[in-house]
Design an enzyme around this catalytic site. Structure first.
Site, PDB file in Angstrom:
ATOM      1  N   SER A  31      88.939  42.848  51.231  1.00 14.01           N
ATOM      2  CA  SER A  31      88.535  42.359  49.760  1.00 14.01           C
ATOM      3  C   SER A  31      89.207  40.835  49.519  1.00 14.01           C
ATOM      4  O   SER A  31      90.149  40.996  49.725  1.00 14.01           O
ATOM      5  CB  SER A  31      89.003  43.179  48.693  1.00 14.01           C
ATOM      6  OG  SER A  31      88.419  44.545  48.910  1.00 14.01           O
ATOM      7  N   HIS A  62      82.664  41.623  47.716  1.00 10.75           N
ATOM      8  CA  HIS A  62      82.225  41.817  49.339  1.00 10.75           C
ATOM      9  C   HIS A  62      80.745  41.413  49.309  1.00 10.75           C
ATOM     10  O   HIS A  62      80.130  42.043  48.908  1.00 10.75           O
ATOM     11  CB  HIS A  62      82.261  43.406  49.498  1.00 10.75           C
ATOM     12  CG  HIS A  62      83.746  43.886  49.754  1.00 10.75           C
ATOM     13  ND1 HIS A  62      84.172  44.170  50.725  1.00 10.75           N
ATOM     14  CD2 HIS A  62      84.439  44.397  48.957  1.00 10.75           C
ATOM     15  CE1 HIS A  62      85.339  44.703  50.683  1.00 10.75           C
ATOM     16  NE2 HIS A  62      85.616  44.557  49.484  1.00 10.75           N
ATOM     17  N   HIS A  84      82.758  51.227  52.388  1.00 13.28           N
ATOM     18  CA  HIS A  84      83.970  51.967  52.027  1.00 13.28           C
ATOM     19  C   HIS A  84      83.323  53.455  51.615  1.00 13.28           C
ATOM     20  O   HIS A  84      82.156  53.669  51.352  1.00 13.28           O
ATOM     21  CB  HIS A  84      84.521  51.533  50.632  1.00 13.28           C
ATOM     22  CG  HIS A  84      85.191  50.306  50.716  1.00 13.28           C
ATOM     23  ND1 HIS A  84      84.440  49.062  50.578  1.00 13.28           N
ATOM     24  CD2 HIS A  84      86.516  49.838  51.030  1.00 13.28           C
ATOM     25  CE1 HIS A  84      85.462  48.086  51.040  1.00 13.28           C
ATOM     26  NE2 HIS A  84      86.404  48.465  50.966  1.00 13.28           N
ATOM     27  N   TYR A  86      84.411  55.160  49.414  1.00 11.87           N
ATOM     28  CA  TYR A  86      84.249  55.473  47.684  1.00 11.87           C
ATOM     29  C   TYR A  86      83.106  54.927  47.423  1.00 11.87           C
ATOM     30  O   TYR A  86      82.776  55.103  46.062  1.00 11.87           O
ATOM     31  CB  TYR A  86      85.523  54.629  47.137  1.00 11.87           C
ATOM     32  CG  TYR A  86      85.718  53.458  47.187  1.00 11.87           C
ATOM     33  CD1 TYR A  86      84.804  52.296  46.585  1.00 11.87           C
ATOM     34  CD2 TYR A  86      86.484  52.796  47.985  1.00 11.87           C
ATOM     35  CE1 TYR A  86      84.799  51.018  46.601  1.00 11.87           C
ATOM     36  CE2 TYR A  86      86.779  51.318  48.131  1.00 11.87           C
ATOM     37  CZ  TYR A  86      85.890  50.545  47.542  1.00 11.87           C
ATOM     38  OH  TYR A  86      86.229  49.124  47.288  1.00 11.87           O
ATOM     39  N   GLU A  87      82.184  54.007  48.187  1.00 11.65           N
ATOM     40  CA  GLU A  87      80.861  53.676  47.518  1.00 11.65           C
ATOM     41  C   GLU A  87      80.053  54.801  47.640  1.00 11.65           C
ATOM     42  O   GLU A  87      78.822  54.691  47.213  1.00 11.65           O
ATOM     43  CB  GLU A  87      80.526  52.337  48.276  1.00 11.65           C
ATOM     44  CG  GLU A  87      81.260  51.305  48.201  1.00 11.65           C
ATOM     45  CD  GLU A  87      80.878  50.255  49.110  1.00 11.65           C
ATOM     46  OE1 GLU A  87      80.065  49.378  48.981  1.00 11.65           O
ATOM     47  OE2 GLU A  87      81.561  50.226  50.373  1.00 11.65           O
ATOM     48  N   ALA A 114      93.020  44.404  51.885  1.00 12.13           N
ATOM     49  CA  ALA A 114      93.723  44.275  50.752  1.00 12.13           C
ATOM     50  C   ALA A 114      94.667  45.758  50.080  1.00 12.13           C
ATOM     51  O   ALA A 114      93.952  46.706  50.627  1.00 12.13           O
ATOM     52  CB  ALA A 114      93.254  43.958  49.445  1.00 12.13           C
ATOM     53  N   MET A 212      92.228  51.572  50.570  1.00  8.83           N
ATOM     54  CA  MET A 212      90.936  52.317  50.702  1.00  8.83           C
ATOM     55  C   MET A 212      90.272  52.243  51.911  1.00  8.83           C
ATOM     56  O   MET A 212      88.692  52.333  51.618  1.00  8.83           O
ATOM     57  CB  MET A 212      90.397  52.199  49.303  1.00  8.83           C
ATOM     58  CG  MET A 212      91.192  52.482  47.992  1.00  8.83           C
ATOM     59  SD  MET A 212      90.147  52.070  46.397  1.00  8.83           S
ATOM     60  CE  MET A 212      91.521  52.227  45.393  1.00  8.83           C
ATOM     61  N   SER A 213      90.686  51.580  52.900  1.00  7.97           N
ATOM     62  CA  SER A 213      89.748  51.250  54.028  1.00  7.97           C
ATOM     63  C   SER A 213      90.562  51.453  55.371  1.00  7.97           C
ATOM     64  O   SER A 213      91.547  52.172  55.609  1.00  7.97           O
ATOM     65  CB  SER A 213      89.352  49.923  53.597  1.00  7.97           C
ATOM     66  OG  SER A 213      90.281  49.089  54.061  1.00  7.97           O
ATOM     67  N   ASN A 236      98.965  43.664  45.457  1.00  9.31           N
ATOM     68  CA  ASN A 236      99.465  43.884  43.937  1.00  9.31           C
ATOM     69  C   ASN A 236     100.726  45.262  44.388  1.00  9.31           C
ATOM     70  O   ASN A 236     100.528  45.600  45.571  1.00  9.31           O
ATOM     71  CB  ASN A 236      98.509  45.049  43.215  1.00  9.31           C
ATOM     72  CG  ASN A 236      97.835  45.955  44.089  1.00  9.31           C
ATOM     73  OD1 ASN A 236      96.927  45.811  45.006  1.00  9.31           O
ATOM     74  ND2 ASN A 236      98.387  47.113  43.685  1.00  9.31           N
ATOM     75  N   HIS A 248      91.350  45.489  40.032  1.00 11.35           N
ATOM     76  CA  HIS A 248      90.598  45.030  41.023  1.00 11.35           C
ATOM     77  C   HIS A 248      90.474  43.514  40.918  1.00 11.35           C
ATOM     78  O   HIS A 248      90.646  42.739  41.883  1.00 11.35           O
ATOM     79  CB  HIS A 248      88.976  45.591  40.815  1.00 11.35           C
ATOM     80  CG  HIS A 248      88.181  45.008  42.133  1.00 11.35           C
ATOM     81  ND1 HIS A 248      88.660  45.229  43.383  1.00 11.35           N
ATOM     82  CD2 HIS A 248      87.036  44.273  42.317  1.00 11.35           C
ATOM     83  CE1 HIS A 248      87.808  44.680  44.480  1.00 11.35           C
ATOM     84  NE2 HIS A 248      86.843  44.035  43.855  1.00 11.35           N
TER      85      HIS A 248
HETATM   86  N1  HPA Z   1      95.736  51.202  46.030  1.00  4.45           N
HETATM   87  C1  HPA Z   1      94.760  51.255  46.921  1.00  4.45           C
HETATM   88  N2  HPA Z   1      94.098  50.473  47.210  1.00  4.45           N
HETATM   89  C2  HPA Z   1      94.360  48.967  47.111  1.00  4.45           C
HETATM   90  C3  HPA Z   1      95.466  48.719  46.126  1.00  4.45           C
HETATM   91  C4  HPA Z   1      96.095  49.807  45.800  1.00  4.45           C
HETATM   92  O1  HPA Z   1      97.163  49.568  45.011  1.00  4.45           O
HETATM   93  N3  HPA Z   1      95.322  47.294  46.104  1.00  4.45           N
HETATM   94  C5  HPA Z   1      94.410  47.179  47.015  1.00  4.45           C
HETATM   95  N4  HPA Z   1      93.510  48.068  47.347  1.00  4.45           N
END
Ligand code: HPA
Length: 274
Positions: A31, A62, A84, A86-87, A114, A212-213, A236, A248
């Site tokens: 991402s 994306h 992903h 989650y999609e 990310a 998440m990947s 973050n 996001h």
């Molecule tokens: N958690 C999960 N996935 C992420 C995060 C997070 O804090 N930051 C970027 N992808």
């Protein structure tokens, strides 16, 4: 299981014909980290919609295309946009491209993502070399009947992220003056970010970052005997580390800010890959 092998081989054949060559290294761009695609010379761009059996992307930030070409004189294929869980994708769809790459004859996989920083020594904008992962609470992409043509039923995961490649990555970072952190990536299903209690629990388990990947792709790549390297961009601090909500937008924004540093590192690693 014959069906899946046929699909993989049909897609692999299509891509080889289109690209006209088999790249040495496949790169998955995370991402907000798509800028590396601009470093690809003589690029042949293939949108996912045009590729037989390829899934579709839905996430903002994306795009969905494969780019075949050269980075620092090494042949690569980059995935700009990944799939992903989650999609709503099945795990089979999430890992389909990686399996296609291997069926094309590609032996090397560089995965980027990310991630949220769990280790309090990290700060947004840091890059982290993945040394190992945790995915205890997530579906394993190899669940179901084993595809013996791809790999063994119970593949070893002692060293998922190749030691030699990690040394190369650290040497590239040192040369470029980048303070490349190292740590354990914990895989979350998403799409909600983790709760502060979950982050505390993950920290106690030894995780340094969360995302998440990556882990499904890394597991199937190792199942097939590919060499894998993983790098996270800490976009973050994970939930509860700072007294502020996560978004996001922050993930994408930090990704943009470090794109230059990140692309520089990744392209140098590709140059020195062996
Ligand atoms: N958690 C999960 N996935 C992420 C995060 C997070 O804090 N930051 C970027 N992808």
């Amino acid at each position: 299981m014959a069906g899946i092998i046929e699909k993989l081989d049909k897609t692999a054949h299509y891509l080889k014909e289109k690209a006209g060559f088999t790249p040495e290294i496949a790169v998955i761009l995370g991402s907000g980290l798509g800028k590396l695609a601009d470093y690809i010379e003589e690029g042949i761009v293939i949108p996912y919609e045009e590729i037989p059996h390829f899934p579709r992307t839905t996430v903002i930030g994306h795009e969905g295309k494969l780019i075949f070409g050269k980075v620092r004189n090494r042949s690569v294929v980059a995935m700009k946009g990944r799939f992903h869980y989650y999609e709503g994708n099945d795990m089979d769809a999430v890992v389909f491209p990686v399996r296609v790459f291997k069926r094309m004859g590609i032996e090397n996989l560089l995965i980027t993502n990310a991630a949220g920083g769990i280790n309090t020594g990290f700060k947004p904008g840091d890059l982290m070399l993945i040394t190992d992962h945790i995915s205890l609470f997530c579906e394993n992409p190899l669940r179901g009947e084993n595809i013996d043509e791809l790999g063994p039923r119970f593949p070893d995961m002692t060293v998922v992220y190749d030691r030699e490649l990690r040394k190369i990555a650290l040497a590239s970072a040192k040369k470029l003056g980048i303070d490349l952190k190292e740590g354990i990536y914990s895989y979350s299903k998403g799409p909600s970010f983790e709760s502060p209690a979950e982050i505390k629990a993950l920290r106690a388990m030894g995780a340094d970052a969360v995302g998440m990947s990556t882990v499904p792709e890394a597991i199937v790549a190792r199942h097939m005997g590919m060499r894998v390297l993983g790098i996270s961009c800490i976009t973050n601090m994970a939930a509860g580390v700072l007294d502020q909500p996560l978004s996001h937008e922050e993930v994408i924004e930090t990704g943009k800010q470090v794109e230059h540093k990140f692309s520089g590192l990744v392209s140098d690693i590709i140059k020195n890959w062996n």
